[in-house]
Every structure is written in structure tokens, then in C-alpha cells.
Design an enzyme around this catalytic site. Structure first.
Site, short mmCIF file in Angstrom:
data_model
loop_
_atom_site.label_atom_id
_atom_site.label_comp_id
_atom_site.label_asym_id
_atom_site.label_seq_id
_atom_site.Cartn_x
_atom_site.Cartn_y
_atom_site.Cartn_z
N ASP A 168 0.74 -1.20 -0.03
CA ASP A 168 -0.08 -0.10 -0.11
C ASP A 168 0.82 1.25 -0.20
O ASP A 168 0.74 1.86 0.80
CB ASP A 168 -1.06 -0.20 1.29
CG ASP A 168 -1.91 -1.28 1.25
OD1 ASP A 168 -3.07 -1.15 1.04
OD2 ASP A 168 -1.41 -2.29 1.31
N ASP A 195 -1.70 -2.61 -3.92
CA ASP A 195 -2.10 -1.28 -3.87
C ASP A 195 -0.67 -0.42 -4.29
O ASP A 195 -0.07 0.01 -3.34
CB ASP A 195 -2.52 -0.85 -2.61
CG ASP A 195 -4.11 -1.33 -2.62
OD1 ASP A 195 -4.80 -1.81 -3.46
OD2 ASP A 195 -4.73 -0.92 -1.65
N TYR A 198 -2.06 4.15 -6.36
CA TYR A 198 -3.29 4.74 -5.90
C TYR A 198 -3.78 5.78 -7.01
O TYR A 198 -4.27 6.98 -6.62
CB TYR A 198 -2.94 5.48 -4.56
CG TYR A 198 -3.12 4.56 -3.35
CD1 TYR A 198 -4.18 4.41 -2.66
CD2 TYR A 198 -1.97 3.63 -3.16
CE1 TYR A 198 -4.23 3.46 -1.50
CE2 TYR A 198 -2.03 2.82 -1.98
CZ TYR A 198 -3.17 2.55 -1.21
OH TYR A 198 -3.50 1.58 -0.49
N ASN A 233 -6.79 -3.99 -4.54
CA ASN A 233 -8.07 -3.38 -4.72
C ASN A 233 -7.80 -2.16 -5.63
O ASN A 233 -8.67 -1.81 -6.65
CB ASN A 233 -9.11 -3.14 -3.62
CG ASN A 233 -8.36 -2.35 -2.69
OD1 ASN A 233 -7.35 -2.74 -1.96
ND2 ASN A 233 -8.90 -1.15 -2.37
N HIS A 318 -3.14 -9.90 -0.76
CA HIS A 318 -3.35 -8.40 -0.50
C HIS A 318 -4.38 -8.36 0.80
O HIS A 318 -4.14 -7.57 1.59
CB HIS A 318 -4.25 -7.62 -1.58
CG HIS A 318 -4.29 -6.29 -1.33
ND1 HIS A 318 -3.23 -5.23 -1.14
CD2 HIS A 318 -5.60 -5.32 -1.42
CE1 HIS A 318 -3.94 -3.90 -0.92
NE2 HIS A 318 -5.10 -4.17 -1.00
N HIS A 328 -11.47 -3.03 7.14
CA HIS A 328 -11.43 -4.33 6.41
C HIS A 328 -11.56 -5.56 7.15
O HIS A 328 -10.93 -6.80 6.79
CB HIS A 328 -10.12 -4.14 5.73
CG HIS A 328 -10.00 -3.00 4.87
ND1 HIS A 328 -10.88 -2.73 3.73
CD2 HIS A 328 -8.99 -2.20 4.61
CE1 HIS A 328 -10.53 -1.43 3.32
NE2 HIS A 328 -9.13 -1.32 3.72
N HIS A 355 -3.33 -3.97 2.49
CA HIS A 355 -4.63 -3.77 2.47
C HIS A 355 -5.34 -2.63 3.65
O HIS A 355 -5.66 -1.74 3.48
CB HIS A 355 -5.89 -4.76 2.47
CG HIS A 355 -7.32 -4.45 2.01
ND1 HIS A 355 -7.50 -3.56 1.15
CD2 HIS A 355 -8.35 -4.98 2.38
CE1 HIS A 355 -8.67 -3.61 0.96
NE2 HIS A 355 -9.43 -4.31 1.58
N VAL A 356 -4.90 -3.18 4.87
CA VAL A 356 -5.01 -2.41 6.18
C VAL A 356 -3.74 -1.55 6.22
O VAL A 356 -2.87 -2.13 6.49
CB VAL A 356 -5.14 -3.43 7.43
CG1 VAL A 356 -5.30 -2.49 8.63
CG2 VAL A 356 -6.49 -4.40 7.16
N HIS A 357 -4.05 -0.30 6.51
CA HIS A 357 -2.83 0.66 6.63
C HIS A 357 -2.29 0.72 7.97
O HIS A 357 -2.43 1.73 8.75
CB HIS A 357 -3.54 1.98 6.03
CG HIS A 357 -3.90 2.08 4.63
ND1 HIS A 357 -4.65 2.91 4.12
CD2 HIS A 357 -3.83 1.08 3.75
CE1 HIS A 357 -4.97 2.72 2.85
NE2 HIS A 357 -4.47 1.56 2.60
#
Length: 479
Positions: A168, A195, A198, A233, A318, A328, A355-357
Site C-alpha cells: 500500500d 495497492d 493509488y 483493490n 493483498h 477491512h 490492505h489494512v494501513h
């Protein structure tokens, strides 16, 4: 006196036993209280020097490499030329500015709404020697550019190797901090957890423009060492309002993966072997239920794993399967229901997700007893299960996910919402060091650091020692 000394020693050992038992059950998880610097999460302006277009007419830009085969003796070199196709040739050799070999690639471009991409080149450079530094040149005339890369050691269970883990990332100032910290870490190959740019947060032509800027942003690292890609995503880019309905269109044009080398029919899921690791990349946003192509491929790929040659079994995806963040939460449940039993059966060592920041590391747990009628709802400790690590804290413009479930679940060992990256140091067939580096600390500080035993060799160590002793006695040992 002696009795008192023994009693004190017994008391200390009892305390140590209780502490270890407490940790083993997973109830000693840590939620970090670190307060990060309040940097703004907006993208770096296009005129910033870290996004600069290289000098020269039609000069190659957005240069990046990835592993080009199954076993690490090839690289795929990719780049973009903006003005015309130009040459798709890579010249390379083992001495600086002396290019004894050449390889020819392909070139294509694509449109996204009214944006027309530059000319995207992919060139496979194969037949390389292990553990060798290669210099390579791309482009033509005065606009040509030169880079280098180091091939890995041969497939060997005891050769040390360090992977970087980033997810991410985006292209903010926090992203730049993460990338600069990683480049000081000694990492030799990046495992990227999806990711990327962006760019899908922009509209119309700016989507493509921000893909271009991200390609230039990562070039400082990705042109010199392989980045192993997985899609998230933000790579889907399903935008029917502007007529764009082909998922992963930009990603698949720009980033090559060696999927055919691992008998995959789709570049979104594939596998590689690198030194002592067998690395499997899965696609969280592609069908994965029973009998789908990804399911069938993974079933067969797991059978190909040879833990005598590549003892470390690592899976990238991801969406995290286990995650205690409110962001999420349980989005990975469908993949867990299908694949978790396989992960436990094959003693997967690590599963990395983004996915999870935030950053989070689990204990070794599983929930394979659960089904809709069993009533077993909670994960339990399982020595054969993977460690699940979320590294979605690269620095993108959406910011951090700081809202964790409270109280901390027993399966969660450590969690923190700060920007950073991880490194995985594979020392030999039995031991690995997992480190998480918080950007604020500088490179020498590990905010989370754990030593792990290999699942395959640790679980079979005694049996293998006995077998080795018997083979020695018979004169058949070849270890």
C-alpha cells in the site's frame, strides 16, 4: 543457605514458565501506544524532483525489474518510452559499460479514457549466472540509460537472503520516507503486497498520469533489484462511468510476472523460488473458490514445493486473513474458508498481506475446525499454522488505520498504526528474523523483531537427525 538459593531459583523458573505459558496462549499481545508524527497524506506534486522525467528525447523511464523465471536465473526488465516505441533491446554484461550480451523484448501501449500510455517495453533476460552482478543498458543514443542488478545465490536451503516487504505504498511524502528507509535496510528483493500507485483515486486522464509518476518514483529501487508483484483493490480500476470496465488494465500492461514459469494461466497468481524460499502470490480479487483456475493452480503448486531445497514457504496476498483492525475486518474470510486448511497442512511459514494501513503480526493460529454448524468460532494456537503479518503501512494518501478491535484478540501478537516496512532475513533452513521498521525511528531501530523457526524443519528436526545418523552409518549421507 543452599535451601534458600534453590528456593529462589525455583521461584524464578516458575515465573519464567508462567510468562512463557501466557505468551504461548496468545494473551500477551501488544498494541503499541506510539504516537507518530502528523505528516499530511497527500501525493507528491508532479514537478517534484523525485518524480522527474529523465533528460533526453525518448529516454527510458519507469524502469523496473522482476524475477523472470521460476528459479531466479532470469529477470524481466520493463520501462516506458514517451515519444515513440524506440528499441526494446536490453544490452547487458558482467563489466560496467561492457555489454557482451543482448536480448530483445516486446512493446505495446494502452488507453484509459482519453489517456494514451507511453510505449511499454518488457524484455526477458535469461540464462544468467547465480550470484553475479550484471550491468544493463536500455534506450538509444545519448538518451540511453544504464543500471545494474545482482542475481541471487542458487537454490539452497542454507543460503542467507533478505527480503523487503512493502504494501500500500502510494506516492506521498510518507511513501518516500518508507522507500528511503527500505533502501538502507539491506533488502535484496521486495515482496510487494498490492495497492501500488493509488492512481485510481484520480479521475479521467490523471489516472494514467499518476501511474507514470509512480513508475518514476520507485525506479530508484526497482531498477536495481526485483520487486515481486501482487495486485490489490486499487489496481482493479473498474470505472464504468468513463467506459473502463476491464479489471487490472493498467497493472497488467505495466507490470510483468513470471506466471507461465509456474504453470499459471493468469499473471495475477504465480510462484517463484528464490534462494531458500518458495514464494506463492495469490489474487484476493480473483475467483478462488473450489474448482476455479486459481484454486486448481494453488492445489498443484503446493504439491511442487520441495522443503529440502526451499524450506521457507511464503504466501503473498493483498487482503489479510487475520486482522484485528476495524478497517477491512474479516474481508479475507472467503479465502480463509477455502485455503486455510491447505496452509496448515503444508506448514506455510508466513502469509504477508497489505490492505489494512497498519502493521500487525499474529501468533501461529488456525480456525480450521470452524464451519457453519460446528460452533467453533475462535482461532486456536496451532504450531503447524502460518504467522500472519499485515504490512499495509507503506504511506499512501488514504492515511493510517488506527482503530483496532478492543480488547486485542488472543491471536494478535503485535499491532501498530504507523508508516514503515518489514524485512525478512532468512538465515538458514531453520531460522529467520522478521523485523518491522517504523519510519520515525530510522533504519537501525526495529519496532517489532522476532526470531522464527522454520515450520517444516522445526517440526521434523528430531526425526531428521535420527535419519541423518542412520544414513551416516550406512555411508549414504549427501547433506
Amino acid at each position: 543457605m543452599a535451601f534458600g538459593l534453590w528456593f529462589t531459583l525455583f521461584e524464578l523458573l516458575l515465573k519464567l514458565f508462567l510468562i512463557l505459558a501466557f505468551v504461548k496462549k496468545g494473551s500477551a499481545g501488544i498494541t503499541s501506544t506510539f504516537t507518530r508524527t502528523k505528516w499530511q497524506s497527500f501525493d507528491i506534486p508532479l514537478d517534484h524532483k523525485v518524480l522527474a522525467i529523465p533528460n533526453g528525447y525518448n529516454a527510458p523511464q519507469q524502469v523496473h525489474i522482476t524475477q523472470g523465471d521460476y528459479n531466479g536465473k532470469a529477470v524481466m526488465v520493463s520501462w516506458v518510452t514517451a515519444d515513440k516505441p524506440g528499441s526494446s533491446r536490453v544490452q547487458y554484461g558482467t563489466s560496467e559499460k561492457k555489454y557482451d550480451f543482448k536480448a530483445d523484448g516486446t512493446v505495446a501501449n494502452y488507453t484509459f479514457y482519453n489517456y494514451k500510455s507511453g510505449y511499454i517495453h518488457h524484455c526477458l533476460v535469461d540464462g544468467l549466472e547465480y550470484e553475479t552482478k550484471y550491468y544493463y543498458k536500455i534506450g538509444e543514443g545519448h538518451s540511453s540509460r544504464e543500471f545494474w542488478f545482482q542475481t541471487p545465490p542458487k537454490i539452497d536451503p542454507d543460503s542467507p537472503f533478505t527480503f523487503g516487504i512493502i504494501g500500500d505504498l502510494g506516492q506521498t511524502y510518507n511513501s518516500l520516507s518508507t522507500l528511503e528507509h527500505y533502501m538502507q535496510s539491506g533488502g535484496q528483493t521486495v515482496l510487494f503486497l498490492g495497492d501500488l500507485s493509488y492512481a485510481d483515486r484520480y479521475q479521467y486522464n490523471d489516472v494514467g498520469i499518476r501511474w507514470d509518476s509512480w513508475g518514476r518514483f520507485i525506479e530508484r529501487s526497482a531498477a536495481y533489484q526485483p520487486w515481486i508483484w501482487s495486485a490489490g483493490n486499487h489496481e482493479i480500476e473498474y470505472m464504468p462511468d468513463v467506459g473502463e470496465v476491464l479489471p487490472f488494465k493498467s497493472f497488467l500492461h505495466r507490470f510483468s510476472t513470471p506466471h507461465l514459469a509456474s504453470r499459471s494461466n493468469n499473471p495475477l497468481w504465480y510462484a517463484i523460488r528464490r534462494v531458500s524460499a518458495h514464494i506463492i502470490v495469490l489474487s484476493s480479487y480473483s475467483p478462488h473458490v473450489k474448482y476455479t483456475p486459481q484454486w486448481l493452480w494453488l492445489r498443484d503448486e503446493l504439491k511442487r514445493v520441495d522443503r529440502k531445497k526451499t524450506p521457507w514457504l511464503i504466501i503473498l496476498m493483498h487482503v489479510p486473513i487475520y486482522n484485528s483492525n476495524q478497517a477491512h475486518f474479516m474481508e479475507g474470510e472467503s479465502m480463509r474458508a477455502v485455503f486455510e486448511r491447505w496452509f496448515v497442512r503444508h506448514r506455510v511459514d508466513f502469509i504477508f498481506a497489505g490492505h489494512v494501513h497498519a502493521y500487525e503480526r499474529s501468533y501461529r493460529i488456525s480456525n480450521i475446525r470452524y464451519n457453519v454448524s460446528s460452533g467453533y468460532r475462535y482461532p486456536v494456537p496451532n504450531k503447524s499454522a502460518p504467522v500472519y503479518v499485515t504490512v499495509g503501512d507503506g504511506g499512501n494518501q488514504e492515511g493510517l488505520a488506527g482503530r483496532f478491535q478492543d480488547p486485542q484478540p488472543e491471536y494478535s501478537a503485535f499491532r501498530e498504526a504507523s508508516y514503515g516496512h518489514s524485512t525478512l532475513e532468512l538465515k538458514n533452513r531453520t531460522h529467520a528474523f522478521l523485523n518491522w521498521h517504523r519510519n520515525e525511528d530510522g533504519q537501525k531501530v526495529h519496532a517489532d523483531s522476532v526470531i522464527f523457526l522454520n515450520r517444516h524443519w522445526a517440526s521434523n528436526l528430531r526425526r531428521r537427525r535420527l535419519k541423518k545418523d542412520r544414513l551416516k552409518a550406512r555411508g549414504k549421507i549427501d547433506f
